[in-house]
Write a protein that holds these residues in place. Structure first.
Motif, PDB file in Angstrom:
ATOM      1  N   ILE A 454       0.838  -1.202   0.000  1.00 24.97           N
ATOM      2  CA  ILE A 454       0.000   0.000   0.000  1.00 24.97           C
ATOM      3  C   ILE A 454       0.873   1.252   0.000  1.00 24.97           C
ATOM      4  O   ILE A 454       1.844   1.337   0.756  1.00 24.97           O
ATOM      5  CB  ILE A 454      -0.966  -0.052   1.192  1.00 24.97           C
ATOM      6  CG1 ILE A 454      -2.036  -1.080   0.850  1.00 24.97           C
ATOM      7  CG2 ILE A 454      -1.589   1.321   1.491  1.00 24.97           C
ATOM      8  CD1 ILE A 454      -2.944  -1.432   1.937  1.00 24.97           C
ATOM      9  N   GLY A 455       0.552   2.181  -0.874  1.00 21.21           N
ATOM     10  CA  GLY A 455       1.367   3.384  -1.044  1.00 21.21           C
ATOM     11  C   GLY A 455       2.401   3.194  -2.135  1.00 21.21           C
ATOM     12  O   GLY A 455       2.972   4.154  -2.638  1.00 21.21           O
ATOM     13  N   GLY A 456       2.628   1.934  -2.494  1.00 22.07           N
ATOM     14  CA  GLY A 456       3.617   1.632  -3.537  1.00 22.07           C
ATOM     15  C   GLY A 456       4.989   1.416  -2.924  1.00 22.07           C
ATOM     16  O   GLY A 456       5.391   2.123  -1.987  1.00 22.07           O
ATOM     17  N   PHE A 457       5.712   0.437  -3.463  1.00 22.61           N
ATOM     18  CA  PHE A 457       7.027   0.061  -2.922  1.00 22.61           C
ATOM     19  C   PHE A 457       8.125   0.985  -3.460  1.00 22.61           C
ATOM     20  O   PHE A 457       8.791   1.700  -2.714  1.00 22.61           O
ATOM     21  CB  PHE A 457       7.295  -1.405  -3.287  1.00 22.61           C
ATOM     22  CG  PHE A 457       8.668  -1.887  -2.930  1.00 22.61           C
ATOM     23  CD1 PHE A 457       9.009  -2.123  -1.609  1.00 22.61           C
ATOM     24  CD2 PHE A 457       9.614  -2.136  -3.924  1.00 22.61           C
ATOM     25  CE1 PHE A 457      10.291  -2.578  -1.284  1.00 22.61           C
ATOM     26  CE2 PHE A 457      10.882  -2.593  -3.603  1.00 22.61           C
ATOM     27  CZ  PHE A 457      11.214  -2.818  -2.283  1.00 22.61           C
ATOM     28  N   GLY A 458       8.293   1.006  -4.778  1.00 21.07           N
ATOM     29  CA  GLY A 458       9.323   1.857  -5.363  1.00 21.07           C
ATOM     30  C   GLY A 458       8.766   3.249  -5.626  1.00 21.07           C
ATOM     31  O   GLY A 458       7.553   3.455  -5.599  1.00 21.07           O
ATOM     32  N   ASP A 459       9.649   4.195  -5.858  1.00 22.19           N
ATOM     33  CA  ASP A 459       9.262   5.570  -6.186  1.00 22.19           C
ATOM     34  C   ASP A 459       8.689   6.290  -4.942  1.00 22.19           C
ATOM     35  O   ASP A 459       8.444   5.673  -3.925  1.00 22.19           O
ATOM     36  CB  ASP A 459       8.253   5.597  -7.341  1.00 22.19           C
ATOM     37  CG  ASP A 459       8.548   6.770  -8.269  1.00 22.19           C
ATOM     38  OD1 ASP A 459       9.195   7.723  -7.823  1.00 22.19           O
ATOM     39  OD2 ASP A 459       8.135   6.727  -9.437  1.00 22.19           O
ATOM     40  N   HIS A 460       8.463   7.585  -5.091  1.00 21.27           N
ATOM     41  CA  HIS A 460       8.083   8.404  -3.934  1.00 21.27           C
ATOM     42  C   HIS A 460       6.576   8.583  -3.877  1.00 21.27           C
ATOM     43  O   HIS A 460       5.960   9.020  -4.847  1.00 21.27           O
ATOM     44  CB  HIS A 460       8.765   9.763  -4.025  1.00 21.27           C
ATOM     45  CG  HIS A 460      10.250   9.637  -4.198  1.00 21.27           C
ATOM     46  ND1 HIS A 460      11.059   9.091  -3.228  1.00 21.27           N
ATOM     47  CD2 HIS A 460      11.052   9.935  -5.242  1.00 21.27           C
ATOM     48  CE1 HIS A 460      12.311   9.082  -3.667  1.00 21.27           C
ATOM     49  NE2 HIS A 460      12.328   9.582  -4.886  1.00 21.27           N
ATOM     50  N   CYS A 461       6.032   8.279  -2.727  1.00 16.84           N
ATOM     51  CA  CYS A 461       4.572   8.324  -2.588  1.00 16.84           C
ATOM     52  C   CYS A 461       4.101   9.733  -2.227  1.00 16.84           C
ATOM     53  O   CYS A 461       4.759  10.455  -1.492  1.00 16.84           O
ATOM     54  CB  CYS A 461       4.176   7.344  -1.495  1.00 16.84           C
ATOM     55  SG  CYS A 461       2.418   7.150  -1.333  1.00 16.84           S
ATOM     56  N   GLN A 462       2.956  10.115  -2.753  1.00 16.35           N
ATOM     57  CA  GLN A 462       2.365  11.389  -2.333  1.00 16.35           C
ATOM     58  C   GLN A 462       1.165  11.086  -1.430  1.00 16.35           C
ATOM     59  O   GLN A 462       0.589   9.987  -1.490  1.00 16.35           O
ATOM     60  CB  GLN A 462       1.945  12.198  -3.552  1.00 16.35           C
ATOM     61  CG  GLN A 462       0.876  11.466  -4.330  1.00 16.35           C
ATOM     62  CD  GLN A 462       0.486  12.148  -5.613  1.00 16.35           C
ATOM     63  OE1 GLN A 462       0.763  11.636  -6.681  1.00 16.35           O
ATOM     64  NE2 GLN A 462      -0.170  13.269  -5.488  1.00 16.35           N
ATOM     65  N   ALA A 463       0.797  12.086  -0.625  1.00 16.80           N
ATOM     66  CA  ALA A 463      -0.234  11.877   0.393  1.00 16.80           C
ATOM     67  C   ALA A 463      -1.551  11.388  -0.214  1.00 16.80           C
ATOM     68  O   ALA A 463      -2.177  10.455   0.288  1.00 16.80           O
ATOM     69  CB  ALA A 463      -0.455  13.171   1.158  1.00 16.80           C
ATOM     70  N   GLU A 464      -1.945  12.019  -1.307  1.00 18.75           N
ATOM     71  CA  GLU A 464      -3.244  11.669  -1.888  1.00 18.75           C
ATOM     72  C   GLU A 464      -3.270  10.206  -2.352  1.00 18.75           C
ATOM     73  O   GLU A 464      -4.242   9.486  -2.139  1.00 18.75           O
ATOM     74  CB  GLU A 464      -3.526  12.607  -3.075  1.00 18.75           C
ATOM     75  CG  GLU A 464      -4.927  12.441  -3.627  1.00 18.75           C
ATOM     76  CD  GLU A 464      -5.104  13.067  -5.010  1.00 18.75           C
ATOM     77  OE1 GLU A 464      -4.137  13.627  -5.556  1.00 18.75           O
ATOM     78  OE2 GLU A 464      -6.219  12.975  -5.539  1.00 18.75           O
ATOM     79  N   LEU A 465      -2.174   9.787  -2.974  1.00 16.83           N
ATOM     80  CA  LEU A 465      -2.098   8.405  -3.449  1.00 16.83           C
ATOM     81  C   LEU A 465      -2.162   7.436  -2.267  1.00 16.83           C
ATOM     82  O   LEU A 465      -2.867   6.426  -2.293  1.00 16.83           O
ATOM     83  CB  LEU A 465      -0.802   8.194  -4.245  1.00 16.83           C
ATOM     84  CG  LEU A 465      -0.552   6.773  -4.746  1.00 16.83           C
ATOM     85  CD1 LEU A 465      -1.612   6.333  -5.744  1.00 16.83           C
ATOM     86  CD2 LEU A 465       0.834   6.661  -5.404  1.00 16.83           C
ATOM     87  N   LEU A 466      -1.433   7.774  -1.212  1.00 17.44           N
ATOM     88  CA  LEU A 466      -1.435   6.899  -0.039  1.00 17.44           C
ATOM     89  C   LEU A 466      -2.857   6.760   0.516  1.00 17.44           C
ATOM     90  O   LEU A 466      -3.316   5.657   0.821  1.00 17.44           O
ATOM     91  CB  LEU A 466      -0.491   7.444   1.036  1.00 17.44           C
ATOM     92  CG  LEU A 466      -0.481   6.612   2.319  1.00 17.44           C
ATOM     93  CD1 LEU A 466       0.127   5.233   2.078  1.00 17.44           C
ATOM     94  CD2 LEU A 466       0.268   7.316   3.431  1.00 17.44           C
ATOM     95  N   LEU A 467      -3.567   7.883   0.620  1.00 16.36           N
ATOM     96  CA  LEU A 467      -4.910   7.829   1.207  1.00 16.36           C
ATOM     97  C   LEU A 467      -5.860   7.001   0.348  1.00 16.36           C
ATOM     98  O   LEU A 467      -6.612   6.171   0.859  1.00 16.36           O
ATOM     99  CB  LEU A 467      -5.472   9.241   1.398  1.00 16.36           C
ATOM    100  CG  LEU A 467      -4.769  10.055   2.494  1.00 16.36           C
ATOM    101  CD1 LEU A 467      -5.313  11.473   2.550  1.00 16.36           C
ATOM    102  CD2 LEU A 467      -4.914   9.379   3.858  1.00 16.36           C
TER     103      LEU A 467
END
Ligand code: GLC
Length: 713
Positions: A454-467
């Motif tokens: 959840i939030g994605g493993f690689g690359d940089h997560c942004q708040a909206e994507l995480l939510l």
């Protein structure tokens, strides 16, 4: 179902009970056969409206038409649309159409499924061997083919209940203190959480079954301290055994000839995290018994869950590949006149020296009761047999206890003893969308306990994507936030305050629904019916066939996740009947509204998610806890839109193995009489149900809320 046997296949262990009758080398009805020197090709003519489903963990959508897929387990960190294989192989497809068929090819090497890619109307299956079993279903309900496949392959793995809680992972928690800090942060901030993971950082020089004593002193005390606070610690286990004299795992493996070899019988060497390693030969029972025992080092310190990684098996490179590259690099350096085209070829060679097919073809394994076999032919079994080593060990030594075990690589049949996660995705919106389809596809082949990072493993997560990903995660049995080293931290408090508050509400929603989500998991596992289904599983409307971004969870819920950036709403199609819409902001706010069947555009700002409860069905909720095994709330809320009669069955097991032992059941029937309801309650093993009070929040057709209180006697 019919079983066809071609040549003399090895026993993959996928099937638990073999049918008595084999049809040897016969024509498979509906499939034209062509035999070439190395392959057998099966061709099936697809009708225009045939829908092809299955293959489990694969790219593409739920309807697999129009693409090519290859079963060859691969350590693949780039899940881009061109990829033909991922980490697991589940060579089982169902054709839904005028005549329904299902085919499971029990062969753990490469199989190419060309599903209308080369010719739009042709399904062509190329099996790269002459030794395999084929199971065929024809002319039964297509849904029953999935159930029959699950029965054939032994059912569904059920993890312990705490494994349904929220779980926090990251590659790079450097030491015990940092893990303890993460744990306290969850409690301080009032965010429920049940597990924290240890990635490869906890090991001494990445040696499997070791602990770095400096960074993790007194591991047993550390496990206990976290357990007292309601956290399970879950270490990663990798199969590559570092070649280092004096290291117990290496020495034992070498002495007992437990490792895979090359063609000459010399232990095969591959470079992974620890440097040069040997790979245990899990096709052999003695090796599995040995490996299973190694987990004891952790179990006796109180560990109750593990994740098996790198078990395709991943190979960074072999000395052979490295030497080839060096040779070519040297030639290039020595040769001034090198063409661009040669440089591109060289670049390509360097890129592809990870997980090279040539390497897999040069590994040999020594299974029980069978001759030495080239790994390439049983490649897809490696991770499954690694998980089997653990599962056999704990079943033998802890017959009543349930452990959490999930694996990156898998094969048909391993869904009965382990879960999976979907590997190294990225913090991309496309991967959020992909994980919706993956949840459906993996559930269809019995991996109920599965989920994406959840939030994605690689690359940089942004708040909206995480939510948005967390919102989907509420309905993903494995609910784990995981990210890679060197990427932005994506623990919930790493963003702004608003994100933290929204994420707390999302996770509390999961915990409030947990008695119901878990009960449904048990019920669907007991029936061998997929828990998460595409809409068209139970709604025959033509329209439902087209919808792959909504899904059904169990008996009563339709989930429509938002998976696009900056979206403040989405289109939703509701099939067949009325639905109760819960635009959830927090579990406490249960104001719902009745929607009719059909198309709707619905608002869904970032702090809300769309949950629909089917007319005349009910769901159950309770006050969320900090962690699953905490003192249990004594009130259960039952809610739904009841216009005639509805029932709900809440199963509560004792957390033991087997899951259904000593099950307690709360069964409720609600009948609607205009503005009033008649409620009947039945229990089995009442003393094992925690609830004393039942609060009914029932909506009638006009959307009027009627609240009723009952004592649970
Ligand atoms: C692999 C796993 C990932 C893990 C990493 C380091 O890439 O898929 O989950 O964090 O290895 O162990």
């Amino acid at each position: 179902m019919k079983l066809f046997r071609f040549g003399s296949p090895i026993d993959t262990g996928a099937v638990t009970e073999k049918p008595l009758k084999y049809l040897q080398n016969e024509e498979i009805h509906g499939f034209r056969q062509k035999k070439t020197k190395n392959f057998l090709i099966l061709r099936y003519h697809l009708e225009k409206d045939d829908v092809v489903m299955g293959l489990g963990e694969q790219m593409g959508g739920v309807n697999k038409r129009g693409r090519k897929y290859i079963t060859y387990n691969t350590d693949i960190p780039e899940h881009t649309p061109d990829k033909l294989s991922l980490y697991g192989s589940h060579p089982f497809i169902v054709i839904k159409g005028r005549s329904n068929s299902g085919i499971f090819i029990d062969y753990p090497g490469e199989i190419i499924f060309d599903i209308g890619f080369t010719d739009i109307d042709i399904l062509e299956i190329t099996i790269t061997s002459h030794d395999f079993d084929v199971y065929l279903w024809q002319n039964i309900r297509w849904q029953d083919i999935f159930t029959s496949y699950l029965e054939l392959t032994g059912g569904v793995y059920i993890p312990p209940k705490w494994a349904f809680g929220y779980q926090q992972c990251r590659w790079s928690y450097p030491d015990a203190n940092s893990v303890t800090e993460i744990a306290s942060k969850f409690r301080q901030l009032g965010i429920p959480c049940d597990a924290i993971y240890l990635d490869i950082d906890y090991m001494q020089d990445y040696k499997v079954f070791t602990i770095n004593k400096e960074r993790f002193p007194d591991f047993g005390k550390f496990v206990k301290k976290l357990a007292d606070d309601g956290f399970h610690l879950i270490p990663i286990i990798d199969p590559g055994v570092k070649i280092e004299s004096g290291y117990h795992v290496y020495e034992e493996g070498k002495k007992n000839k437990y490792f895979c070899t090359d063609a000459k019988g010399i232990n095969f060497e591959a470079t992974v995290w620890p440097g040069l390693t040997h790979l245990p030969d899990f096709s052999n029972e003695a090796v599995r018994t040995w490996w299973g025992n190694l987990y004891e080092e952790f179990i006796k310190l109180g560990i109750e869950g593990f994740w098996n990684d790198m078990n395709e098996p991943a190979i960074f490179y072999t000395n052979y590949q490295k030497a080839e590259v060096y040779k070519n690099l040297k030639e290039a350096a020595d040769n001034d006149k090198i063409e661009d085209i040669d440089l591109i070829a060289l670049q390509w060679q360097i890129r592809n020296f990870h997980n090279s097919r040539e390497d897999y073809q040069s590994i040999y394994q020594h299974p029980d009761n069978s001759e030495t076999i080239c790994h390439d032919q049983i490649h897809n079994l490696y991770g499954a047999q690694m998980a089997l080593a653990f599962s056999d060990h704990v079943q033998k030594h802890y017959p009543e206890k349930r452990f959490l075990i999930f694996s990156r690589s898998s094969y048909s049949g391993s869904q009965r003893y382990a879960g999976i996660w979907y590997g190294d995705n990225k913090s991309w919106w496309q991967h959020l969308e992909m994980s919706i389809k993956m949840l459906i596809n993996c559930n269809l082949v019995g991996y109920f306990y599965s989920g994406a990072d959840i939030g994605g493993f690689g690359d940089h997560c942004q708040a909206e994507l995480l939510l948005r990903w967390l919102q989907l995660g509420v309905f993903s049995p494995l609910f784990r936030n995981h990210s890679a080293i060197h990427t932005r931290h994506q623990e919930l408090w790493e963003f702004d305050k608003k994100t933290l508050n929204i994420s707390r509400n999302i996770i509390r929603l999961r915990y409030s629904l947990l008695p119901w989500l878990y009960s449904q998991f048990l019920e669907y596992a007991s029936m061998n019916v997929p828990l998460i289904q595409p809409l068209f599983w139970s709604f025959e409307e033509e329209r439902c066939q087209q919808i792959e971004d909504e899904f059904i969870y169990g008996t009563s819920l339709l989930i429509a996740p938002v998976y696009q950036p900056n979206a403040t709403g989405r289109n939703v199609y509701l099939p067949d009947c009325n639905w109760l819409l819960w635009q959830v902001r927090s579990w406490e706010e249960r104001k719902m509204q009745v929607l009719t069947a059909g198309d709707h555009y619905l608002d869904c700002p970032l702090d809300r998610q769309l949950v629909f409860i089917k007319e005349n069905s009910l769901i159950a909720l309770q006050e969320p806890e900090d962690h699953v095994d905490q003192i249990k709330p004594d009130t259960l809320f039952i809610t739904g839109l009841v216009t005639s009669t509805a029932s709900i069955k809440v199963l509560a097991d004792q957390g033991k193995y087997p899951a259904f032992a000593g099950m307690a059941v709360l069964e409720i029937n609600v009948e609607c009489f205009g503005n009033d309801y008649n409620i009947k309650i039945k229990t089995v093993n009442r003393e094992l149900l925690q609830w004393q009070n039942l609060i009914f929040e029932l909506y009638n057709e006009q959307g009027k809320l009627i609240v009723k209180h009952r004592k649970l006697l």
